[in-house]
Enzyme design. Sequence first.
Site, PDB file in Angstrom:
ATOM      1  N   HIS A  35      37.335 -22.386  23.471  1.00 60.71           N
ATOM      2  CA  HIS A  35      36.794 -22.671  22.177  1.00 60.71           C
ATOM      3  C   HIS A  35      37.933 -22.666  21.129  1.00 60.71           C
ATOM      4  CE1 HIS A  35      33.727 -21.080  18.931  1.00 60.71           C
ATOM      5  NE2 HIS A  35      34.518 -21.460  18.344  1.00 60.71           N
ATOM      6  N   HIS A  87      39.827 -24.384  17.456  1.00 54.82           N
ATOM      7  CA  HIS A  87      39.643 -24.936  16.256  1.00 54.82           C
ATOM      8  C   HIS A  87      41.327 -25.503  15.972  1.00 54.82           C
ATOM      9  CE1 HIS A  87      35.817 -23.559  14.662  1.00 54.82           C
ATOM     10  NE2 HIS A  87      36.112 -22.451  15.488  1.00 54.82           N
ATOM     11  N   LEU A  88      41.198 -27.037  15.816  1.00 51.87           N
ATOM     12  CA  LEU A  88      42.558 -27.556  15.530  1.00 51.87           C
ATOM     13  C   LEU A  88      42.479 -28.069  14.023  1.00 51.87           C
ATOM     14  CD1 LEU A  88      42.993 -29.311  18.985  1.00 51.87           C
ATOM     15  CD2 LEU A  88      44.425 -27.531  18.045  1.00 51.87           C
ATOM     16  N   ARG A  89      41.350 -28.191  13.452  1.00 44.99           N
ATOM     17  CA  ARG A  89      41.234 -28.786  12.102  1.00 44.99           C
ATOM     18  C   ARG A  89      41.718 -30.310  12.350  1.00 44.99           C
ATOM     19  NH1 ARG A  89      38.219 -24.408  11.307  1.00 44.99           N
ATOM     20  NH2 ARG A  89      39.271 -22.796  10.555  1.00 44.99           N
ATOM     21  N   ASN A  95      33.300 -28.942  14.085  1.00 42.99           N
ATOM     22  CA  ASN A  95      33.147 -28.577  12.422  1.00 42.99           C
ATOM     23  C   ASN A  95      34.291 -29.050  11.269  1.00 42.99           C
ATOM     24  OD1 ASN A  95      34.656 -26.510  13.273  1.00 42.99           O
ATOM     25  ND2 ASN A  95      33.860 -25.082  12.082  1.00 42.99           N
ATOM     26  N   LYS A 153      27.818 -28.760  20.350  1.00 47.43           N
ATOM     27  CA  LYS A 153      27.869 -27.402  19.613  1.00 47.43           C
ATOM     28  C   LYS A 153      26.727 -27.214  18.544  1.00 47.43           C
ATOM     29  CE  LYS A 153      29.668 -23.545  18.258  1.00 47.43           C
ATOM     30  NZ  LYS A 153      31.090 -23.104  17.629  1.00 47.43           N
ATOM     31  N   HIS A 155      26.857 -20.979  18.519  1.00 50.15           N
ATOM     32  CA  HIS A 155      27.515 -19.778  17.629  1.00 50.15           C
ATOM     33  C   HIS A 155      26.043 -18.797  17.435  1.00 50.15           C
ATOM     34  CE1 HIS A 155      29.905 -18.204  14.243  1.00 50.15           C
ATOM     35  NE2 HIS A 155      28.377 -17.634  13.978  1.00 50.15           N
ATOM     36  N   HIS A 180      31.860 -16.719  21.802  1.00 43.88           N
ATOM     37  CA  HIS A 180      32.745 -15.630  21.066  1.00 43.88           C
ATOM     38  C   HIS A 180      31.643 -14.364  20.813  1.00 43.88           C
ATOM     39  CE1 HIS A 180      30.550 -17.524  17.727  1.00 43.88           C
ATOM     40  NE2 HIS A 180      31.634 -18.298  17.358  1.00 43.88           N
ATOM     41  N   LEU A 203      34.178 -14.608  11.907  1.00 43.61           N
ATOM     42  CA  LEU A 203      32.724 -14.588  12.230  1.00 43.61           C
ATOM     43  C   LEU A 203      32.597 -15.189  13.716  1.00 43.61           C
ATOM     44  CD1 LEU A 203      31.293 -16.060   8.932  1.00 43.61           C
ATOM     45  CD2 LEU A 203      31.047 -13.690   9.801  1.00 43.61           C
ATOM     46  N   ASP A 247      38.448 -18.984  20.037  1.00 42.27           N
ATOM     47  CA  ASP A 247      38.221 -19.267  18.818  1.00 42.27           C
ATOM     48  C   ASP A 247      39.506 -19.188  17.372  1.00 42.27           C
ATOM     49  OD1 ASP A 247      36.521 -19.816  16.546  1.00 42.27           O
ATOM     50  OD2 ASP A 247      35.587 -17.772  16.428  1.00 42.27           O
ATOM     51  N   HIS A 288      43.691 -20.758   8.657  1.00 44.01           N
ATOM     52  CA  HIS A 288      43.506 -21.153   7.541  1.00 44.01           C
ATOM     53  C   HIS A 288      44.631 -20.592   6.723  1.00 44.01           C
ATOM     54  CE1 HIS A 288      38.707 -21.333   7.705  1.00 44.01           C
ATOM     55  NE2 HIS A 288      38.864 -20.409   8.619  1.00 44.01           N
ATOM     56  N   ALA A 321      36.787 -16.980   7.032  1.00 40.32           N
ATOM     57  CA  ALA A 321      36.672 -16.110   8.314  1.00 40.32           C
ATOM     58  C   ALA A 321      37.453 -16.926   9.288  1.00 40.32           C
ATOM     59  CB  ALA A 321      35.121 -15.971   8.630  1.00 40.32           C
TER      60      ALA A 321
END
Length: 345
Positions: free
Chosen positions: A14, A16-18, A42, A100, A137, A175, A220, A248, A252, A264
Amino acid sequence: MSQTLTLRRPDDWHLHLRDGAMLRAVLPETARHFARAIVMPNLVPPVVTGQDAAAYRARILAAMPANADFTPLMTLYLTEETDPEDVAAAHASGLVSAVKLYPAGATTNSASGVRDFDKVRAVLEKMAEIGLPLCVHGEVTDPTVDIFDREAVFIDRVLDPVRRATPGLRVVMEHITTSNGVDYVRAHDHDLGATITTHHLVINRNHILVGGIRPHYYCLPVAKREEHRLALRAAATSGDARFFLGTDSAPHIDPLKESACGCAGCFTATNTMSILAHVFEEEGALAQLEAFTSLNGPAFYGLPANETTLTLTKGDPITYPKKIDTGDGPVTIFDPGFTLDWHVT
């Protein structure tokens, strides 16, 4: 004397690479230690179709550091308009490893998520037919439900009914943050797994709120009571094949974290392996670290474990940077609040 532990190279189930400048900055932090990662969809706009996933994968590969050995495992963002045949084609091509589910409004960039589960039933049935996992999620977004109860309520109101209505659907509870989540996974032997993050093994809600608000611990699902953190630790270090690592890790920039309405997410890609070695050593479970980080996840997803290895050596304290610089601004690296002395080589 130093202590050394060698394990198969880990995967992150899990991540996030943006995109854009952020992608180019954070990808090396994961590729340094991890061989594969399930990449979250996302973005804005989200990765909804096979065509979207192919384009995003191309951008990830273009941002790859020289000589990196890392494979992004792509996911599709489930919407009420998702086409079951597009999902099946993307899976059959080898492009997509999971779909997802974000309940609409549950977390960052989740506005396009699902409100009416009847509208995605055909997609879920197709996924059960072809063996494609659903990454969930697991929080309700009902404003009358306390934020600390949203995971437990989701299990009862949404997850269990969806699984009963869709036999054979493979589900990853992502998560998990509660003993309720741990207990639900342990009660079901088939087609169910769960990821546990690095930071939820370290912090409880007091770390966020006692002595002042600490925005870089806000995530979150939000961290819960200490009893839940201990339940997660017991699950992660147990060797139970249904539990595996999903960091996760969610970057940011600091101005968006340190604001009146902070984002979050905890960015843990840089120091996760050192933190996990510390946690597993505390629990007397270093022998189970490889299962959690390197074996259980591939087994659930039907993939071989990595052949290459990673070595952890306990020595002098490590000084990780406090931040990484990105083209969008600085990102703070998660501070576990204790000294790290497990070096990755």
